[in-house]
Design a protein around this motif. Structure first.
Motif, short mmCIF file in Angstrom:
data_model
loop_
_atom_site.label_atom_id
_atom_site.label_comp_id
_atom_site.label_asym_id
_atom_site.label_seq_id
_atom_site.Cartn_x
_atom_site.Cartn_y
_atom_site.Cartn_z
N LEU A 302 0.85 -1.19 0.00
CA LEU A 302 0.00 0.00 0.00
C LEU A 302 0.89 1.24 0.00
O LEU A 302 1.98 1.23 0.56
N SER A 303 0.41 2.30 -0.61
CA SER A 303 1.19 3.53 -0.68
C SER A 303 0.29 4.69 -1.06
O SER A 303 -0.62 4.55 -1.90
N GLY A 304 0.58 5.85 -0.49
CA GLY A 304 -0.16 7.04 -0.87
C GLY A 304 0.10 7.47 -2.30
O GLY A 304 -0.68 8.20 -2.89
N TYR A 305 1.22 6.98 -2.88
CA TYR A 305 1.57 7.33 -4.25
C TYR A 305 0.81 6.50 -5.28
O TYR A 305 0.95 6.74 -6.49
N LEU A 306 0.04 5.51 -4.84
CA LEU A 306 -0.71 4.70 -5.80
C LEU A 306 -1.87 5.48 -6.39
O LEU A 306 -2.39 5.13 -7.45
N GLY A 307 -2.30 6.52 -5.69
CA GLY A 307 -3.44 7.30 -6.17
C GLY A 307 -4.75 6.57 -5.91
O GLY A 307 -4.81 5.54 -5.24
N ASP A 308 -5.82 7.12 -6.45
CA ASP A 308 -7.14 6.51 -6.28
C ASP A 308 -7.29 5.27 -7.15
O ASP A 308 -6.64 5.13 -8.18
N THR A 384 9.78 0.95 -23.01
CA THR A 384 10.09 2.04 -22.08
C THR A 384 9.20 1.95 -20.85
O THR A 384 7.99 1.74 -20.95
N PHE A 385 9.83 2.11 -19.70
CA PHE A 385 9.10 2.12 -18.42
C PHE A 385 9.34 3.46 -17.75
O PHE A 385 10.46 3.98 -17.73
N SER A 386 8.27 4.00 -17.17
CA SER A 386 8.38 5.30 -16.50
C SER A 386 7.42 5.35 -15.34
O SER A 386 6.44 4.58 -15.28
N TYR A 387 7.68 6.25 -14.43
CA TYR A 387 6.78 6.39 -13.28
C TYR A 387 5.47 7.06 -13.71
O TYR A 387 5.47 8.05 -14.43
N ALA A 388 4.37 6.49 -13.23
CA ALA A 388 3.05 7.02 -13.58
C ALA A 388 2.46 7.88 -12.48
O ALA A 388 1.61 8.74 -12.75
N THR A 389 2.88 7.68 -11.25
CA THR A 389 2.35 8.42 -10.11
C THR A 389 3.49 8.82 -9.19
O THR A 389 4.63 8.39 -9.36
N GLY A 390 3.17 9.61 -8.20
CA GLY A 390 4.18 10.02 -7.23
C GLY A 390 4.99 11.21 -7.70
O GLY A 390 4.77 11.76 -8.79
N PRO A 391 5.98 11.64 -6.92
CA PRO A 391 6.77 12.83 -7.25
C PRO A 391 7.62 12.68 -8.49
O PRO A 391 8.06 13.67 -9.07
N ILE A 477 3.77 2.23 -12.36
CA ILE A 477 4.71 2.32 -13.48
C ILE A 477 3.94 2.19 -14.79
O ILE A 477 3.06 1.33 -14.93
N ASN A 478 4.28 3.04 -15.75
CA ASN A 478 3.73 2.94 -17.11
C ASN A 478 4.66 2.13 -17.99
O ASN A 478 5.89 2.14 -17.82
N ALA A 482 7.96 -1.74 -27.47
CA ALA A 482 9.09 -1.36 -28.33
C ALA A 482 8.63 -0.60 -29.57
O ALA A 482 9.42 0.14 -30.18
N ALA A 483 7.36 -0.76 -29.96
CA ALA A 483 6.83 -0.04 -31.12
C ALA A 483 6.36 1.36 -30.76
O ALA A 483 5.85 2.08 -31.62
N GLY A 484 6.51 1.72 -29.49
CA GLY A 484 6.11 3.05 -29.05
C GLY A 484 4.65 3.20 -28.72
O GLY A 484 4.16 4.33 -28.58
N VAL A 485 3.93 2.08 -28.56
CA VAL A 485 2.49 2.12 -28.24
C VAL A 485 2.32 1.91 -26.73
O VAL A 485 2.70 0.88 -26.20
N PRO A 486 1.71 2.89 -26.02
CA PRO A 486 1.49 2.71 -24.57
C PRO A 486 0.60 1.51 -24.29
O PRO A 486 -0.47 1.37 -24.89
N GLN A 487 1.06 0.65 -23.40
CA GLN A 487 0.28 -0.53 -23.00
C GLN A 487 -0.40 -0.34 -21.65
O GLN A 487 -1.13 -1.21 -21.20
N SER A 488 -0.12 0.79 -21.02
CA SER A 488 -0.76 1.11 -19.74
C SER A 488 -1.20 2.56 -19.73
O SER A 488 -0.76 3.37 -20.56
N GLN A 489 -2.07 2.88 -18.80
CA GLN A 489 -2.56 4.25 -18.65
C GLN A 489 -2.60 4.58 -17.17
O GLN A 489 -3.27 3.90 -16.39
N ASP A 490 -1.84 5.60 -16.79
CA ASP A 490 -1.74 6.00 -15.38
C ASP A 490 -1.33 4.82 -14.50
O ASP A 490 -1.75 4.71 -13.35
N GLY A 491 -0.50 3.93 -15.07
CA GLY A 491 -0.03 2.77 -14.33
C GLY A 491 -0.89 1.54 -14.45
O GLY A 491 -0.49 0.45 -14.02
N TYR A 492 -2.08 1.66 -15.05
CA TYR A 492 -3.00 0.53 -15.18
C TYR A 492 -2.76 -0.20 -16.50
O TYR A 492 -2.80 0.39 -17.57
#
Length: 837
Positions: A302-308, A384-391, A477-478, A482-492
């Motif tokens: 659990l984490s406050g950075y997970l968002g709603d 590519t992986f990147s942070y979706a929530t948090g600072p 995490i988003n 490799a084709a540049g198509v996002p497979q997640s949205q806001d970490g989902y």
């Protein structure tokens, strides 16, 4: 619930009360044994081992335990105070014979008794009651366990427990035993206020109670608590917030009493689930530990950075639910209890109406991957992986393999199990009479139990990726392929449980109606008492189920534009919804007979022997729904025996009590049927057997006292219709020994002592490949009373900061060393200041 049901529940009280004045004038006061527990001031000593206590739970009438062929235990308020218990599970694990898996937070602990199976959470075979009536008719609703909706506070006078025995005939759905939380009733004027704060964790709480006589025949009691804080684990937000208020008013008559009671509970607490565990070594000699950035004693996924939690609600409308909801409980109840002597009969009636709602918002870990070896479903780590929530939201993660010092990526299901209606109406009416016969006394009891239990629950799942970070800072995490198509949205990855299906998107709308006449007979002559009791349970289950899991063309997946940008992302294309237009009916009935018979021999004043055989059952609840046990066409149950699971028990032992020493020892054996769930659908249909010995003792000499207990259990899976390979195996997490002990030294000025609990090793799963280590936890306490009515208490739970695993999900040592499990909380120290008045 209909007005007719309400009338049937409360009418006996009204009728008896109306005729009370005339009856009182004619017959005078009665002689029924009752429990009267006075308020304990702060300086009160612990209970003396030899003090006689009348026990009233799960029996026909209150008796001295040495005169009853039952195995019973009781904890008084003064004893509970020194335990420093953080929740109900911490209290109940101090009762011999009861195994408690308590590290999930304030609720959803798992309870069992005498080796009876514990295939899922909650309490299946052991019912938890408040003042003689169940809080919920079924204690193991999925993420709606009884202990979510009950709190132990200063209203509590005592906890009584009966293991096996007549529990199966004096309550429905309780063949293993009964736990009864008994309230104070204002017998003696007085009260207390206590402030408690965590010294090394964030928690503040205030408790209070007060009771007093109003007139010679009228008295009251009220009390409650309020608390706020992050809690024992690092989650990054106030995971605990809320409180409770309870009251009762008692009117005494010449031949009995009437008591009105009420409860208001509005509280939330976190639901701690298994997280990453380092597992190395071999199955014969496994080594368990923590990863960098995740201490199994203090961290949580659990984490406050997970968002709603972003999802569709029960009506398929978009909703955002705060992760801080956790396990939330809203209970409003009103009850009436009466007892009168009428023409040599003692008539007792209890009734309660409760509105119960709440649920669980939690983070369920599905899989843990090394970032450098992600599965093919996540591109094998390419892309590519990147942070979706948090600072650090939007920041690219350059090296998953070194992230946070552990390189772990977790696939989780952030979900809400919304229990919108668990309300119930319960009534228990009984009549008892003792007849004097030549050479003995014959006691007859007859009763009628009725209950209506609602079960309305919605399962809302989303699945996402997150990192493993310390101090409650885990973020989503988003992933872009490799084709540049996002497979997640806001970490989902999807707004469903997993993949591209609507698995576990469910709605239950079911009602359980139970009618159970029961009776008992007891004949006492000389030093011998023999008795028998019987109960006939009739149940009717009606309602509807909704969900793609029902099959028959129900799909349950459709795209939904959550962010409102007019474009359906890959994640949004995987949105689960509830097919509300295609319900499956539930319409079946069941019935079964429970019985119990026993003999007690009071050899001498301090010593008694007893033996008992019992057969009881636990009716099926939500665990058989969404399965082939119930027809999806007409809601019937083709095999009536699927409607309940039988428990047969044989027990016998002795009880010894003097002013300084009490010893109770009981041998037991049990054969049990269990239809249950371990992963959402019916996965076990088994028979179990278990035997063992439970022992408890209390000794006091001067200022020193020692209480404790130990339970030795040998359990086995006899058969499983779905998995024959587990036959002959030991059930998972069933240790050979569980134990508890509380030594303390007490003077007028101070009390010092410890509460020690533990267990030996056990198999982590039913396949018996790897064992989980045993543990011993020491909870120390010091009470200081500088003046009359003032007390300070310092309490340290898990004083030595031990790593004590409660659950390991991984069945064997994994090749990559990454496992999943849950441990007891690390050391937490609290300070309390109490003032009695």
């Amino acid at each position: 619930m209909t007005k007719k049901l309400v009338f049937l529940a409360f009418a006996p009280v009204v009728l008896v009360t109306a005729f009370t004045p005339a009856l009182a004038a004619e017959h005078g006061s009665g002689s029924e044994d009752v429990v009267v527990t006075q308020a304990q001031p702060a300086r009160a000593p612990a209970s003396i081992a030899g003090a006689q206590q009348v026990f009233s739970t799960g029996v026909a009438r209150g008796r001295d335990p040495l005169d009853s062929a039952t195995s019973t235990s009781a904890l008084r308020q003064s004893e509970i105070q020194v335990l420093g218990a953080r929740n109900l599970g911490d209290i109940l694990r101090n009762i011999p014979g009861i195994r408690t898996e308590s590290s999930t937070g304030d609720g959803s602990s798992a309870y069992t008794i005498r080796g009876l199976p514990l295939a899922s959470g909650g309490s299946k075979y052991m019912q938890i009651q408040e003042d003689g009536l169940p809080v919920l008719e079924f204690g193991d609703f999925f993420n709606g366990a009884t202990d979510i909706f009950i709190r132990a506070d200063f209203n509590l006078s005592a906890v009584e427990a009966i293991r096996g025995g007549s529990a199966s005939t004096f309550a429905s759905n309780s063949p293993g035993g009964l736990i009864n939380l008994i309230s104070r009733t204002g017998d003696v004027e007085g009260g207390a206020v206590q402030l408690t704060t965590g010294l090394d964790y964030d928690s503040d709480r205030v408790d209070f109670h007060y009771g007093a006589p109003i007139t010679d025949t009228l008295r009251f009691h009220m009390g409650g608590f309020y608390r706020l804080g992050e809690g024992q684990r690092q989650v990054g937000f106030d995971a605990y917030e809320g409180g409770q208020f309870r009251f009762n008013v008692t009117k005494q008559f010449a031949n009995g009493y009437v008591r009105l009671s009420g409860k208001y509970l509005d509280d939330r607490s976190p639901h701690y689930l298994p997280g990453p565990v380092r597992i190395t070594g071999t199955n014969d000699q496994p080594v368990f530990g923590s990863f960098n950035g995740y201490d199994v004693r203090r961290a949580s996924m659990l984490s406050g950075y997970l968002g709603d939690l972003i999802n569709l609600d029960a009506g398929n409308n978009p909703v955002r639910l705060p992760i801080s909801q956790g396990q939330d409980a809203q209970v409003r109840s009103i009850g009436v209890e009466s007892q009168f002597d009428v023409r040599d009969w003692t008539i007792t009636h209890r009734a309660r109406y409760s509105e119960v709602a709440g649920g669980t918002t939690r983070n369920l870990v599905a899989a843990i991957h090394s970032g450098s070896a992600l599965p093919a479903s996540l591109g094998g780590g390419t892309g590519t992986f990147s942070y979706a929530t948090g600072p650090r939201a939007g920041q690219v993660i350059s090296n998953l393999g070194t992230m946070n010092g552990n390189g772990l990526v977790v696939a989780s299901a952030l979900n809400r199990i919304d229990s919108s209606d668990l309300g119930n109406l319960i009534s228990d009416l009984r009549a008892t009479r003792a007849f004097t016969l030549p050479g003995g006394e014959l006691t007859l009891t007859g009763g009628l139990y009725n209950s209506t239990q609602n079960y309305e629950s919605d399962w809302l799942y989303g699945n996402h990726l997150q990192d493993v970070a310390a101090d409650g800072q885990s973020a989503l995490i988003n992933y872009t392929n490799a084709a540049g198509v996002p497979q997640s949205q806001d970490g989902y990855l999807g707004f469903n449980r997993s993949g591209s299906t609507a698995f576990f998107r469910r709605k239950y709308d079911v009602q359980y109606d139970i009618t159970a006449p029961y009776g008992s007979i007891n004949y006492r002559f000389g030093k011998v008492a023999i008795g028998a009791s019987v109960r006939y349970d009739l149940g009717q289950v009606n309602g509807n189920l909704y969900g793609a899991d029902l099959g028959g063309g129900r799909v349950g997946i459709r795209p939904f534009d959550f962010n409102g940008n007019g474009i359906i992302s890959a994640a949004e294309s995987r949105t689960a919804f509830t097919p509300l237009d295609r319900p499956a009916p539930v319409d079946y009935a069941y019935d079964y007979i429970s019985y119990s018979t026993g003999i007690n021999y009071r050899v001498s004043e301090p010593f008694a022997l007893f033996a008992r055989y019992s057969r009881g059952a636990r009716a099926a609840a939500d665990k058989v729904l969404f399965s082939n046990k119930v027809s999806m066409i007409d809601g019937s149950m083709p095999d009536p025996e699927d409607g309940y699971d039988i428990v047969e028990q044989l027990e016998g032992g002795f009880k010894y009590r003097t002013p300084v020493l009490t010893v109770n020892v009981t041998g037991f054996s049990a054969d049990t049927e269990d239809t249950n769930v371990q992963a959402g659908a019916i996965t076990t249909d088994r028979e179990y057997t278990a035997y063992g010995v439970e022992a408890e003792a209390a000794w006091r000499r001067g200022a020193f006292s020692l209480t404790g207990g130990v339970t030795w259990t040998q359990a086995e899976i006899v058969s499983d219709k779905f998995n024959a390979a587990v036959a002959g195996m030991v059930p998972r997490r069933q240790p050979d020994f569980i134990f508890q002990a509380t030594p303390q030294y007490e003077t007028r000025l101070f009390t010092v002592g410890a509460n020690i609990i533990g267990s030996t090793s056990s198999w982590v799963q039913d396949v018996n490949l790897m064992k989980m280590p045993g543990f011993t936890l020491v909870n120390a306490f010091v009470q200081f009373r500088p003046m009359d009515r003032v007390q300070f208490m310092l309490n340290a739970n898990n004083l030595f900061d031990e790593v004590a695993f409660i659950e390991i999900t991984t069945p064997s040592v994994p090749a990559n060393g990454i496992g999943l499990g849950r441990a007891a909380n690390g050391r937490t120290i609290s300070l309390s200041a109490r003032f009695d008045f």
